[in-house]
Write an enzyme that holds these catalytic residues in place. Sequence first.
Site, PDB file in Angstrom:
ATOM      1  N   SER A 208      10.840   8.541 -23.164  1.00 17.59           N
ATOM      2  CA  SER A 208      10.373   7.915 -21.926  1.00 17.59           C
ATOM      3  C   SER A 208      11.441   7.009 -21.326  1.00 17.59           C
ATOM      4  O   SER A 208      12.399   6.601 -21.998  1.00 17.59           O
ATOM      5  CB  SER A 208       9.112   7.088 -22.189  1.00 17.59           C
ATOM      6  OG  SER A 208       9.430   5.926 -22.939  1.00 17.59           O
TER       7      SER A 208
ATOM      8  N   ASP B  69      10.215  11.569 -20.146  1.00 19.80           N
ATOM      9  CA  ASP B  69       8.840  11.211 -19.802  1.00 19.80           C
ATOM     10  C   ASP B  69       8.744   9.945 -18.953  1.00 19.80           C
ATOM     11  O   ASP B  69       9.523   9.012 -19.119  1.00 19.80           O
ATOM     12  CB  ASP B  69       8.059  11.015 -21.105  1.00 19.80           C
ATOM     13  CG  ASP B  69       6.559  11.071 -20.925  1.00 19.80           C
ATOM     14  OD1 ASP B  69       6.093  11.856 -20.079  1.00 19.80           O
ATOM     15  OD2 ASP B  69       5.851  10.345 -21.632  1.00 19.80           O
TER      16      ASP B  69
ATOM     17  N   ASP C 270       7.199  10.118 -12.409  1.00 20.91           N
ATOM     18  CA  ASP C 270       6.014   9.273 -12.298  1.00 20.91           C
ATOM     19  C   ASP C 270       6.033   8.441 -11.019  1.00 20.91           C
ATOM     20  O   ASP C 270       6.688   7.400 -10.949  1.00 20.91           O
ATOM     21  CB  ASP C 270       5.921   8.359 -13.519  1.00 20.91           C
ATOM     22  CG  ASP C 270       4.592   7.619 -13.597  1.00 20.91           C
ATOM     23  OD1 ASP C 270       3.796   7.725 -12.645  1.00 20.91           O
ATOM     24  OD2 ASP C 270       4.355   6.938 -14.607  1.00 20.91           O
TER      25      ASP C 270
ATOM     26  N   HIS D 251      -3.301   4.821 -22.061  1.00 22.17           N
ATOM     27  CA  HIS D 251      -2.072   4.601 -22.814  1.00 22.17           C
ATOM     28  C   HIS D 251      -2.232   3.447 -23.806  1.00 22.17           C
ATOM     29  O   HIS D 251      -2.994   2.507 -23.578  1.00 22.17           O
ATOM     30  CB  HIS D 251      -0.920   4.262 -21.861  1.00 22.17           C
ATOM     31  CG  HIS D 251      -0.483   5.419 -21.015  1.00 22.17           C
ATOM     32  ND1 HIS D 251      -0.616   5.445 -19.658  1.00 22.17           N
ATOM     33  CD2 HIS D 251       0.087   6.598 -21.352  1.00 22.17           C
ATOM     34  CE1 HIS D 251      -0.135   6.580 -19.181  1.00 22.17           C
ATOM     35  NE2 HIS D 251       0.294   7.300 -20.193  1.00 22.17           N
TER      36      HIS D 251
ATOM     37  N   GLY E 146      -2.000   9.534 -23.061  1.00 23.80           N
ATOM     38  CA  GLY E 146      -2.825   8.583 -23.801  1.00 23.80           C
ATOM     39  C   GLY E 146      -3.708   9.221 -24.849  1.00 23.80           C
ATOM     40  O   GLY E 146      -4.794   8.725 -25.150  1.00 23.80           O
TER      41      GLY E 146
ATOM     42  N   ASN F 110      -0.150  14.617 -24.843  1.00 20.84           N
ATOM     43  CA  ASN F 110       0.878  13.616 -25.140  1.00 20.84           C
ATOM     44  C   ASN F 110       0.398  12.591 -26.161  1.00 20.84           C
ATOM     45  O   ASN F 110      -0.685  12.016 -25.997  1.00 20.84           O
ATOM     46  CB  ASN F 110       1.266  12.867 -23.866  1.00 20.84           C
ATOM     47  CG  ASN F 110       2.073  13.710 -22.902  1.00 20.84           C
ATOM     48  OD1 ASN F 110       2.172  14.921 -23.034  1.00 20.84           O
ATOM     49  ND2 ASN F 110       2.648  13.061 -21.909  1.00 20.84           N
TER      50      ASN F 110
END
Length: 277
Positions: free
Chosen positions: A49, A83, A105, A177, A206, A227
């Site tokens: 991420s 990510d 995102d 998340h 999440g 994920n």
Amino acid sequence: MLTPTGEIVEEARRRGAGAGAFNVITVEHAEAVVAGAEAAGCPVILQISENAVRFHNGRLAPIAAAARSVAALSTVAVGLHLDHVESDELFDQAAGNGFGSVMFDASKMDYAANVAATADAVRRGHAAGLWVESELGEVGGKNGAHKPGVRTDPGEAAAYVCATGVDALAVAVGSSHAMTTRDARLDHALIGRLRAAVAVPLVLHGSSGVPDHELRAAVRGGLTKINVGTALNVAFTGAIRTAMAQQSDVVDPRTYLRGARDAMAATVARTLRVLRE
């Protein structure tokens, strides 16, 4: 073996199974995810991420190289995914660092701005050979994501996919998340409506907070890319705490990192088996 993320997701979708995608923070995470996938005999996706890149002093290349090397030596198919990317600069580094996919995102933006930013990212990503995921709705913290107003609307999702050209869509259906308890309840009726409305694979963020029976039902209902991040960190940290309590004078990190890596691998193997049942 390093494999395009899109191929792993589409293969899972054809089988009606889930494709497990696990977040990588350290090289031990990458090794654990691949070891767990090999134990389960399943393909897997390694995710790094933007937050993880920030932890590594804003440098993508070193942790990406480590994950890529681990993936290349695996006996199962392993995808490499960047990510929750908000930075255009980081997005543009993905292809050159061996990533097959990126989750762009723009979910914090309003709908029109999200569409415009994501459509631009998709154009750039596709030109670089990347499979692009995005998010519509809010998969936020534990309190926010359980409010009805943040769920993904099926009609809006269909229009969004058409307008942006994304290859996969992360949807808000009740997960959150960073949950450390596994008591999230998903909106399975909404999952069904989203699956009927949207042609591209659907993604659940999440998933660490979602119990096994809910994950099985979600995959059967039409979610494909699943994920997982926090569950690995719970296993990692728990193993280290246990080791340190037993040997408080230890100074060699290998003493406790080995057990932490094994604990994460066991979590990955168990999760992948659930997603393939």
